[in-house]
Structures are given as C-alpha cells and as structure tokens.
Design an enzyme around this catalytic site. Structure first.
Site, PDB file in Angstrom:
ATOM      1  N   GLU A 103       4.944   8.910 -11.265  1.00 30.48           N
ATOM      2  CA  GLU A 103       3.902   8.499 -12.214  1.00 30.48           C
ATOM      3  C   GLU A 103       2.556   8.898 -11.607  1.00 30.48           C
ATOM      4  OE1 GLU A 103       0.732   6.499 -13.589  1.00 30.48           O
ATOM      5  OE2 GLU A 103       1.740   5.058 -12.282  1.00 30.48           O
ATOM      6  N   ASP A 122       6.156   3.895 -10.028  1.00 30.11           N
ATOM      7  CA  ASP A 122       4.844   3.584 -10.583  1.00 30.11           C
ATOM      8  C   ASP A 122       3.753   3.832  -9.540  1.00 30.11           C
ATOM      9  OD1 ASP A 122       3.472   2.468 -12.930  1.00 30.11           O
ATOM     10  OD2 ASP A 122       2.907   0.846 -11.584  1.00 30.11           O
ATOM     11  N   ASP A 131       1.643   0.792 -20.803  1.00 33.82           N
ATOM     12  CA  ASP A 131       0.248   0.392 -20.603  1.00 33.82           C
ATOM     13  C   ASP A 131      -0.690   0.941 -21.674  1.00 33.82           C
ATOM     14  OD1 ASP A 131       0.577  -1.171 -18.325  1.00 33.82           O
ATOM     15  OD2 ASP A 131       0.380   0.523 -16.965  1.00 33.82           O
TER      16      ASP A 131
END
Length: 507
Positions: A342, A295, A395
């Site tokens: 990401e 992430d 998200d």
C-alpha cells in the site's frame, strides 16, 4: 499474478442474521457470488479482535481473531448452543445497513460464554483446544491472559493497570493465571473456534478457485497483548507509555495530519533479533490469506513519528525505517510471500526504490486520477502492469459519494470525458469499466461501489472516531443482474481466469 479482478468486502459487512457479518452462511453465499461473477479475489480488512472504535486497524492482538466473526449457527450445529437459542441478536436491525456494535457485542459475548460452558462437557473438543493451544503457544497464552486481566480492570488500557501486573512481575503473572484460569480458557476457546471456522471458510473459497487477500496494519494498537507482553519491541518509557507515536504529516486532505497514536517499533532492537516478531507475524498471515496487503508500506522506508502527548500530528518528524533488511529477513525465512504494497500518501523516490527492490506490486486509486491537468499517475492508461488498481479503498468515499461531493466537480467533469460516462450505462459502472480496462494485472472494487451506494455506505473517514466500520450489506443486495454485468465486464477486459475449481458441496 494473472490478469484478474476481485471485490473488497469485509466479513462484518455481510448481512448475517446475527446483526454482524460472520463466517456463516452469508460468507459462503458471497463466495458463490464471486464465483458466478468470475471474480478470482476476495479482499477483506484485518481479522483481529477490535478495540475502541471497532477499527480493525486497532486490534488487541496482531495474531488473534475477532470473536464477533464467529458464526453462532455453527456452534448450534456442533451442539454448543441450543436450537431454540435466539441467534438473531438484533432482529429489528436485520434490514439495516449498519452494524449496531453496542447492541451486538454484549449479546454475542453472552452466547459465546454459554457455548464455552457447554464445551467443558465435550472431551474431544477439549483435546482439540489443547492441541490448538500448543500449536499457538507463542502468542495465545499472552493474549488470553491479557484479555482476562483486561476484564478484571474494567476494560481499561493495560498502561492503567496496577504496576505489578502492568510490568509483568513473574509471581504476579502466576497469581493472575490461577485466579483467572476459567476466563483465560474462555478466550482460548474463542480463538480455537475463530480459526476453526475461518479455515473451513477459506478452504471453501479456495476450492472455488478464489484467492483471499488479507490486510495487515503496519502498526499494532497501544492497548494490545503485543505491547504488553513484549514491550521491548517498541519505543516505550519506564512507565510503559509510548515515547513517540505513529501518524501522517499534514497534507492537502488533512491540515493537522493524522495522529494514529500507535507506538513506534524499536527497529534497532528488532534488527538484533533478525526481525523475529515480524517474521512470525508474516508467517501467521501467510497461513490466513493467499495474498497480503501491507498497510502504510511507505513506513518501512521512513515513518512519521510524533512525540507522545501531542494533540495533532503537526510536530512530528521523518525517521528512517528498516528498509529492505526486514523483507530480506522475511524472504529468507518464509520464501516468496504474495504481498501488495500500500504505497499511498507522501511517496518519495526512496519509497519507490524500496517497493521495486522487494518486487511487490503497488496500488493505483482511480478516485485520485482525475486532476483536470490530466497528468495523474493514477489515470488508467498510466497504470503499470505490475500494480493493483482500485476505485477506492476503505478510507475513501464511495465512487457515488465522490461524484456527489462538490469539491470534486472539476475532476468529475474530466472523468466524464475520459471514461465516456453515460447515464444509460450508469456512472458507477462506467468507473468500474475504466478500472477493469486498466493495464494493472489486478483490479479490485469495493462492494459498495458495485452496488452504486453513496457515502452512507462509506467504511471509514480517517482521523475520525464514531460512525466508522459499520456498513452492512442488505440481504437482497446480491442480484443475478449485478452478477451478470460484472461477469460481462470481466470477460470483455480479459480478467476472467480460466481455472478448474473443485466440485464442492454447498454449505
């Protein structure tokens, strides 16, 4: 990667009878669904022990596992709980599409404590736990002590503990280890059961020919055993408070930016250790998963740090990260680790250069593609082969929620033309068709989008605390019709991977 596809479905979202998804029967059934639908990848969110807000990205440890994912029925099978035990922790909410964390957590902890007491009578199990403790000594001892002391201080963050234990004075640590020995052993037991059940599930999934994509946050929680046990790894002051914290600058979506509050790494110190802590973290995750999504990858090139105490992320600044040196150290120690970068957010040429130097595939988000100007890099025809394409992530809005949002009216009009969406096919399935057709070697869709759910099923709204991370799939959601439609799309767009899987006994 071969050209393939998969589904993003977090463990806690499985419709287990305990009121929260676990490593139990429903996880095995979901793996069977993936196999029947010709999906090669199962992506999940981080498995760490969640803290305030139940966010898997704010865990009490970068190495430990979430106790609430332990399947209680397996503890019954192992003789640690009674068959008459009320394992359905929240009967009235089994048909709900939300996990009631406030109800589930205390009830489940109560039964886990009961199982722990029973484990004391099992000599073979005690031997297995002792072996587990030895094999994981580098993180387990600190974590279990951290959790035990945390309970002693009514669960407040460790920065609020008494100074002597907060600062880990040797004689005080030893005193707490003696005083809280039984509670420490409870947390050792919990971690043993977590990893035992996880590796059993992972073997089943892998034997079906399916790979698991895990997810690790770039940062750790301020209230974690990592920051308490190894404060030298982070930018903390003499009072153990963060000097600066992590976040994202203001953008078109968030006027104030995103203030995450995680402590910033002391990258200069980490470099002197040849990034030992990060190497160990990646080593652990390489065991847990077949592929790892990191992430906020851009934070390794430059990260946004905000002075501690600020109420928004506005007054932060960009600071250079470790860059390729970190990944070079990981590669030298661990060899090639399958990683997805990401690379979303504010992306510069330097971030792209770092991603390309590592060789990791980046991410393409279909929800971001439909700027009416028609020049988005996320449009399927613009996706490069070495990438992972998503409808959206945890998200984002669900694809139905995105379509229903008035702010996306013009973008939806373009999407209808570009994807030739029709009511007969179903708009959500039309988006899925466009994703599966993209050049990207791997395509991933959230389970919510395959089910055509609206924003009531959204997993997370960034920069908010409250009604997040609690979506739970309904018991009857996985139908044969959905499996057949998914299988057909996967074959049409060349994402079916011909691979011999082992013949295995159903759980």
């Amino acid at each position: 990667m071969n050209r393939a596809s998969g589904i993003l479905m977090h463990i806690t979202s499985l419709p287990q009878e305990e009121g929260i998804g676990t490593f139990g029967k429903k996880a095995y059934e979901f793996a069977d669904f993936l196999k029947a639908s010709d999906q090669m990848y199962w992506q999940i969110l981080p498995l760490g022990p969640v803290g305030y807000g139940n966010s898997p990205y704010q865990a009490f440890s970068a190495f430990a596992g979430n106790p609430y994912m332990i399947d209680l029925q397996k503890l019954v099978e192992d003789g640690l709980l009674s068959k008459n035990e009320d394992l359905c922790l929240d009967k009235n909410r089994n048909d709900s599409n939300k996990v009631d964390f406030e109800t589930v957590i205390p009830l489940k902890l109560k039964l886990l404590h009961k199982a722990y007491e029973a484990s004391k009578e099992n000599e073979a199990l005690k031997d297995a736990i002792n072996q587990f403790k030895e094999e994981n000594a580098s993180w387990l001892a600190d974590y279990s002590l951290f959790m035990a002391v945390k309970a002693e201080f009514n669960e407040v963050g460790w920065q609020e503990w008494d100074k002597d234990i907060k600062c880990r004075k040797k004689e005080v640590l030893e005193a707490y280890q003696i005083k809280l020995q039984d509670t420490i052993e409870f947390w050792n037991f919990i971690q043993y059961e977590f990893f035992k059940q996880w590796y059993e599930l992972k073997k089943y999934v892998n034997d079906l020919g399916i790979k698991i994509i895990g997810d690790i946050p770039i940062y750790v929680s301020a209230d974690s055993s990592d920051t308490w046990a190894q404060p030298e790894l982070f930018k903390l002051d003499k009072e153990c408070q963060p000097i600066t914290v992590a976040g994202c600058p203001p953008d078109a979506f968030t006027e104030d930016g995103q203030l995450w509050g995680n402590p910033i790494y002391d990258w200069e110190y980490l470099e002197k250790t040849n990034y030992k802590w990060w190497v160990e973290r990646m080593k652990q995750n390489a065991k847990l998963y077949d592929m790892i999504r990191i992430d906020h990858f851009r934070g390794f090139e430059s990260f946004w740090e905000v002075p501690f105490g600020e109420e928004t992320a506005k007054n932060g600044m960009w600071t250079k990260g470790p860059g390729f040196k970190l990944f070079d150290a990981i590669n030298k120690e661990l060899g090639d680790v399958a990683i997805i970068a990401e690379d979303l957010g504010f992306i510069t040429d330097e971030v792209i250069e770092l991603r390309e130097k590592t060789g990791y595939p980046g991410m393409k988000i279909l929800e971001f593609a439909f700027d009416p100007k028609g020049d988005s890099e996320y449009l399927p025809h613009n996706c490069n082969q070495k990438s992972v394409a998503y409808l959206g992530t945890h998200d984002n809005e669900t694809i139905v929620g995105w379509m229903n949002n008035p702010i996306n009216k013009k973008a939806l009009g373009f999407a209808k033309k570009y994807l030739r969406l029709t009511k007969k096919e179903g708009y959500a399935w039309g988006f899925l068709r466009g994703l599966w057709a993209a050049p990207s070697e791997l395509a991933i869709a959230q389970m919510q989008d395959i089910l055509g759910l609206d924003n009531e099923a959204r997993m997370n709204i960034p920069s908010t605390v409250g009604d997040n991370w609690n979506w739970k799939m309904r018991e009857d959601a996985l139908t044969e019709d959905i499996s057949k439609k998914l299988k057909r799309l996967t074959k049409i767009y060349g994402r079916k991977v011909e691979k011999n899987a082992k013949t295995i006994t159903k759980k």
